[in-house]
Enzyme design. Sequence first.
Site, PDB file in Angstrom:
ATOM      1  CG  MET A   1      -2.519  -1.337   0.876  1.00  0.00           C
ATOM      2  SD  MET A   1      -2.731  -1.451   2.874  1.00  0.00           S
ATOM      3  CE  MET A   1      -3.669   0.511   3.116  1.00  0.00           C
ATOM      4  CB  THR A   2       2.238   3.134  -2.711  1.00  0.00           C
ATOM      5  OG1 THR A   2       1.273   3.773  -3.002  1.00  0.00           O
ATOM      6  CG2 THR A   2       2.435   2.088  -3.591  1.00  0.00           C
ATOM      7  CB  CYS A   3      -1.343   6.074   0.591  1.00  0.00           C
ATOM      8  SG  CYS A   3      -3.024   4.195   0.952  1.00  0.00           S
ATOM      9  CB  ALA A   4      -0.374   2.914   4.897  1.00  0.00           C
ATOM     10  CG  ASN A   5       6.005   4.374   2.764  1.00  0.00           C
ATOM     11  OD1 ASN A   5       5.915   4.582   1.994  1.00  0.00           O
ATOM     12  ND2 ASN A   5       6.477   6.029   3.520  1.00  0.00           N
TER      13      ASN A   5
END
Length: 604
Positions: free
Chosen positions: A569-573
Amino acid sequence: LALLRLLEALCRVGNRLRPAVDVSSAPAAVATAAGGGAGSSCTGAQPSSTTWLSRDELINQKLGSKLGQQLKDVLSICGGSMPRWVPLLVTHCKFLFPFEMRRRYFYSTAFGLGRALHHMQQLNAAETGGAATLGSSDSRELRVGRLQRQKVRVSRRRILESAEKVMELYARQRTVLELEYFGEVGTGLGPTLEFFTLLSHDLQKRSLRMWRHEDNATLADAADNVGAGGDEMQVDGGAAAAATGTAALSGPATAGQRPGGGGDWHEPNEYVNAPWGLFPRPLPPSERGGRVVSYFRLLGRSVAKAMQDSRLMDLPLSGAFYRAALGHSLDLLDIATFDPQLAGSLAKLRAAAAEAAAPAAAAASGPSARRGVLYDGVPLSDLCLVFTLPGDSAYELVPGGAGVDVCDANLTQYIDAVLDATLGSGVAAQLAAFRAGFDEVFPLASLECFYEDELETLLCGSGERWTVQVLADSIKFDHGYTASSPVVKCFLELLSELDTLEQRRFLRFVTGCPRLPTGGIAALLPRLTVVRKHPTSDTASTGGTPVGSFKVDSGVGTTAADADLPSVMTCANYIKLPPYSGKEVMKQRLMYALNEGQGSFDLS
């Protein structure tokens, strides 16, 4: 303070003051002098070397502490009543303060009140270990610095055209840009970071004709050796010396290099090869109002917006470009930092002209003793030089320059014309467009509190060598994993074994950007988190991978997780890592995900 400024300037540009300058090693020498590296030395006519003070030796810890306390004064920042000594010293005596303190000043003063409060809240949260909860007495404070966000949807296949429209509409606004892609479900931080990464790469395409391009085999090999050392662009003095040993002037460009180390998804010859950093290609007068200039305006807007929104760009601009953009004058040694071969040739021509003129001056009382100019023992006429820009025969340095031969009488005029085309009139329109685009977002003068190498760090982040201990201290493990889990231990070992290109791919896969912010992986916000991903096969419903079934050896196991791929989940690393049966299986699945999991944001 005046004496300290003089001392700092002397240490920073001392190499330019030497009686005899060997530009063949100038990239390393100038980079060291500009960066204030400890122990940097130069030798001129004197038999002993001169050791310059490092930048860190000039830092005043008491002033730095006082500035830190001043930047915590919310009322002075909100009311614009910061003491006069703060902007004066930070701008004109920046060597007195560490980079981190000047960076805090920059974020507190350059972008307006809302972003200053937001930055102060982030610092407070980092210092206290977390932000205030909504039910606490500080909940109202949390809303003070909340930033408005502007969501924009763009086409992944037309990044450059989309960026021009986005920056034209929203660059001047105070809102934070959040990018999404048509036909994809991803939103938030990850797609936004990837947008700036893709834009950085598109701006380095050779077809745009924005940048100088080097195809010399020697320089290309030197660039490969330099790039192998890490993610940051560094200049190797030995490589530069080897590259400038030839007498030939820079030739036309034919070979491409993938931006920032690149990836296998790029086509050969598609991107500019700039081993020493990007610098504008000189434009002849007929092209100075065309499309290339508009690209530099887009570049200025994009760089400023990336800095304003705390985004990173994968754009290795040369130190000379930063100096020129800030309005500082450039000279021959600056050319050596981005084209050492051309600088070496010009320096030899200048030295040959001076040597040829010396006998005539010494024999003023007798017949003229002037002899012809010799370049490495070869008469100037044998070089067949004409008044065109080296590497670009279409750029005439004087009207009809293609038909004007360079001779002893006009050699000085030729050298001055090449310098003007390379550093002056040939790049003036591009630099002016960059400044104009940048100033639309926030004043370019705000960057005067940084050195050139610090601007590179501010815009592109910093490289970092990963060790198991560094990774363990920087990554959070949750939802089925702890730092002592066998799966986690092998995962950290795999990450520590990644080379530079694989590390960039991993970062882009997890965060959307192939670079790390200042402070390395520990500075990622949100913090990088690894959680257990349950196997998707039927055996997962009966309890998943049995406890103790993980094999540290390289044998391939048979557990239910071995067929699964890691997802993020790139928005939350946020990494969802299956509990693979062995290290070799984990490596195979991770490498497959890094190589094939690019180019789209979808549900996993």
